[in-house]
Write an enzyme that holds these catalytic residues in place. Sequence first.
Site, PDB file in Angstrom:
ATOM      1  N   GLY A  11       0.791  -1.256  -0.016  1.00 45.25           N
ATOM      2  CA  GLY A  11      -0.089   0.059   0.029  1.00 45.25           C
ATOM      3  C   GLY A  11       0.761   1.105  -0.129  1.00 45.25           C
ATOM      4  O   GLY A  11       2.019   1.384   0.664  1.00 45.25           O
ATOM      5  N   ARG A  72       1.049  -5.437  -5.512  1.00 42.40           N
ATOM      6  CA  ARG A  72       1.356  -6.748  -4.628  1.00 42.40           C
ATOM      7  C   ARG A  72       1.557  -7.817  -5.867  1.00 42.40           C
ATOM      8  O   ARG A  72       0.996  -7.930  -6.718  1.00 42.40           O
ATOM      9  CB  ARG A  72       0.338  -6.911  -3.706  1.00 42.40           C
ATOM     10  CG  ARG A  72      -0.085  -5.791  -3.128  1.00 42.40           C
ATOM     11  CD  ARG A  72      -1.412  -6.146  -1.956  1.00 42.40           C
ATOM     12  NE  ARG A  72      -2.205  -5.002  -1.456  1.00 42.40           N
ATOM     13  CZ  ARG A  72      -1.743  -4.061  -0.462  1.00 42.40           C
ATOM     14  NH1 ARG A  72      -0.531  -4.488   0.136  1.00 42.40           N
ATOM     15  NH2 ARG A  72      -2.515  -3.180   0.044  1.00 42.40           N
ATOM     16  N   ASP A 103       5.728  -4.699   6.120  1.00 45.50           N
ATOM     17  CA  ASP A 103       6.369  -6.027   6.615  1.00 45.50           C
ATOM     18  C   ASP A 103       6.417  -6.981   5.378  1.00 45.50           C
ATOM     19  O   ASP A 103       7.374  -7.864   5.259  1.00 45.50           O
ATOM     20  CB  ASP A 103       5.613  -6.637   7.750  1.00 45.50           C
ATOM     21  CG  ASP A 103       4.200  -6.770   7.739  1.00 45.50           C
ATOM     22  OD1 ASP A 103       3.567  -6.187   6.662  1.00 45.50           O
ATOM     23  OD2 ASP A 103       3.456  -7.019   8.581  1.00 45.50           O
ATOM     24  N   THR A 125       4.203   2.983   5.424  1.00 47.71           N
ATOM     25  CA  THR A 125       2.805   2.631   5.415  1.00 47.71           C
ATOM     26  C   THR A 125       2.046   3.354   6.435  1.00 47.71           C
ATOM     27  O   THR A 125       2.712   3.868   7.409  1.00 47.71           O
ATOM     28  CB  THR A 125       2.842   1.057   6.060  1.00 47.71           C
ATOM     29  OG1 THR A 125       1.351   0.821   6.428  1.00 47.71           O
ATOM     30  CG2 THR A 125       3.649   0.670   6.976  1.00 47.71           C
ATOM     31  N   ASP A 127      -0.111   2.766   8.362  1.00 49.91           N
ATOM     32  CA  ASP A 127      -0.710   1.765   9.399  1.00 49.91           C
ATOM     33  C   ASP A 127      -0.039   2.026  10.871  1.00 49.91           C
ATOM     34  O   ASP A 127      -0.463   1.421  11.858  1.00 49.91           O
ATOM     35  CB  ASP A 127      -0.943   0.196   9.157  1.00 49.91           C
ATOM     36  CG  ASP A 127      -1.851   0.026   8.114  1.00 49.91           C
ATOM     37  OD1 ASP A 127      -2.766   1.067   8.048  1.00 49.91           O
ATOM     38  OD2 ASP A 127      -1.995  -1.074   7.481  1.00 49.91           O
ATOM     39  N   ASP A 129       2.348  -0.115  11.609  1.00 48.09           N
ATOM     40  CA  ASP A 129       2.296  -1.346  12.557  1.00 48.09           C
ATOM     41  C   ASP A 129       3.456  -2.217  12.353  1.00 48.09           C
ATOM     42  O   ASP A 129       3.624  -3.335  12.450  1.00 48.09           O
ATOM     43  CB  ASP A 129       1.165  -2.201  11.624  1.00 48.09           C
ATOM     44  CG  ASP A 129       1.508  -2.365  10.041  1.00 48.09           C
ATOM     45  OD1 ASP A 129       2.543  -1.796   9.574  1.00 48.09           O
ATOM     46  OD2 ASP A 129       0.787  -3.056   9.371  1.00 48.09           O
ATOM     47  N   ARG A 171      -5.891  -2.371   9.595  1.00 49.50           N
ATOM     48  CA  ARG A 171      -6.426  -4.007   9.600  1.00 49.50           C
ATOM     49  C   ARG A 171      -5.952  -4.801  10.875  1.00 49.50           C
ATOM     50  O   ARG A 171      -7.058  -5.337  11.604  1.00 49.50           O
ATOM     51  CB  ARG A 171      -6.079  -4.844   8.466  1.00 49.50           C
ATOM     52  CG  ARG A 171      -6.708  -4.640   7.151  1.00 49.50           C
ATOM     53  CD  ARG A 171      -5.937  -5.253   6.076  1.00 49.50           C
ATOM     54  NE  ARG A 171      -4.832  -4.766   5.680  1.00 49.50           N
ATOM     55  CZ  ARG A 171      -3.826  -5.174   4.734  1.00 49.50           C
ATOM     56  NH1 ARG A 171      -4.281  -6.111   4.008  1.00 49.50           N
ATOM     57  NH2 ARG A 171      -3.008  -4.561   4.634  1.00 49.50           N
TER      58      ARG A 171
HETATM   59  O1  F6P Z   1      -1.716   0.763   3.574  1.00 46.08           O
HETATM   60  C1  F6P Z   1      -2.193  -0.235   4.561  1.00 46.08           C
HETATM   61  C2  F6P Z   1      -3.716  -0.322   4.266  1.00 46.08           C
HETATM   62  O2  F6P Z   1      -3.994   1.018   4.292  1.00 46.08           O
HETATM   63  C3  F6P Z   1      -4.503  -0.933   5.407  1.00 46.08           C
HETATM   64  O3  F6P Z   1      -4.975  -0.350   6.607  1.00 46.08           O
HETATM   65  C4  F6P Z   1      -5.631  -1.394   4.543  1.00 46.08           C
HETATM   66  O4  F6P Z   1      -6.537  -2.181   5.059  1.00 46.08           O
HETATM   67  C5  F6P Z   1      -5.239  -1.876   3.268  1.00 46.08           C
HETATM   68  O5  F6P Z   1      -3.924  -1.058   3.153  1.00 46.08           O
HETATM   69  C6  F6P Z   1      -6.003  -1.400   2.111  1.00 46.08           C
HETATM   70  O6  F6P Z   1      -5.204  -1.611   0.903  1.00 46.08           O
HETATM   71  P1  F6P Z   1      -5.501  -1.785  -0.655  1.00 46.08           P
HETATM   72  O7  F6P Z   1      -6.965  -1.101  -0.585  1.00 46.08           O
HETATM   73  O8  F6P Z   1      -4.461  -1.203  -1.146  1.00 46.08           O
HETATM   74  O9  F6P Z   1      -5.498  -3.242  -0.589  1.00 46.08           O
END
Ligand code: F6P
Length: 322
Positions: A11, A72, A103, A125, A127, A129, A171
């Site tokens: 992300g 990804r 990660d 990120t 997050d 996290d 998440r």
């Molecule tokens: O970047 C992390 C994050 O923002 C999470 O909090 C979220 O659930 C996810 O990415 C959503 O990512 P995408 O819509 O790109 O799959």
Amino acid sequence: MKAIGILTSGGDAPGMNAAIRAVVRTAIYYGYKVYGIEKGYRGLLDEEFVEMDLSSVGDIIQRGGTILKSSRCDEFKTAEGREKAVEILENYGIESLVVIGGDGSFTGAKLLSELGVKTIGIPGTIDNDLAYTDYTIGFDTAMNTVIDAIGKIRDTSSSHDRVNIVEVMGRNCGDLALYAGVAGGAETIVVPEREIRTDEIVSKLRTTQKRGKKHSIIVLAEGADIEGGALGLKNALTVKDKADVRITVLGHVQRGGSPSAFDRILASKLGNKAVELLIEGKSKRVVGIKDNKIIDLDIDDALSMEKEFDQDLYEMAKILSI
Ligand code: F6P
């Protein structure tokens, strides 16, 4: 001339561009050739390489997203995929790779390092996290985006005496909800790390209603363990408290926007440090910030650390929202 590759993966996060700029400029300063690899590990396998110069990263420090794009990639998760990646990097004379991401992206970097590619990870990120660093690039900007939204929602919430649920990203990690909730003065904060029953939320609403406060903001992390998510919570509050409830899902708004000064400076320091480590011959390391100092450590050590939830801040938020 030795070459360094750079990619962004997973992300995106505001400030990634500032990190790319710092990596490219530091590497060129020390006489390295730099290849930008587009679309993360997917682009590596598809050979989407572009040679970067000083002006390729001009005018990007203030821009959200990532100029290198992100993705990804399932193929890269296979041993064959990674062997192919190493071969491609060798063909371009790329000995070292800087990976900006979370990660999952770091795991990819670690596996590449085991095949002989020198790798350094930069945490990017929203997050926040990653346990080994106090802050990841993008978190501060996303938090400010959420605070801005909460402020606007609070205006209309108070005009209509409503309960407004604001769902934020996260998440597995509640940092965005917790920090933005505290800074936005939320009445209730719901995070994945701590269980909270809807009855507790209802009783809190009643307490504040009794002292004359008719509106309320609930900040809910998307990964929180609450039955039915935001909609389930809305239904429960409507039935149990007869509240007039609205939901705002902030979604990908949180991932965009011009990075804050904090994120730009953090990204610049981490990008610069990543290249310095490569020059020192280091590999399989990640960079981060701990107690206001730039640090680096082994990727395995970083990934094996468990993220500590800020219980003190969570307790304080409860006290301040009675
Ligand atoms: O970047 C992390 C994050 O923002 C999470 O909090 C979220 O659930 C996810 O990415 C959503 O990512 P995408 O819509 O790109 O799959």
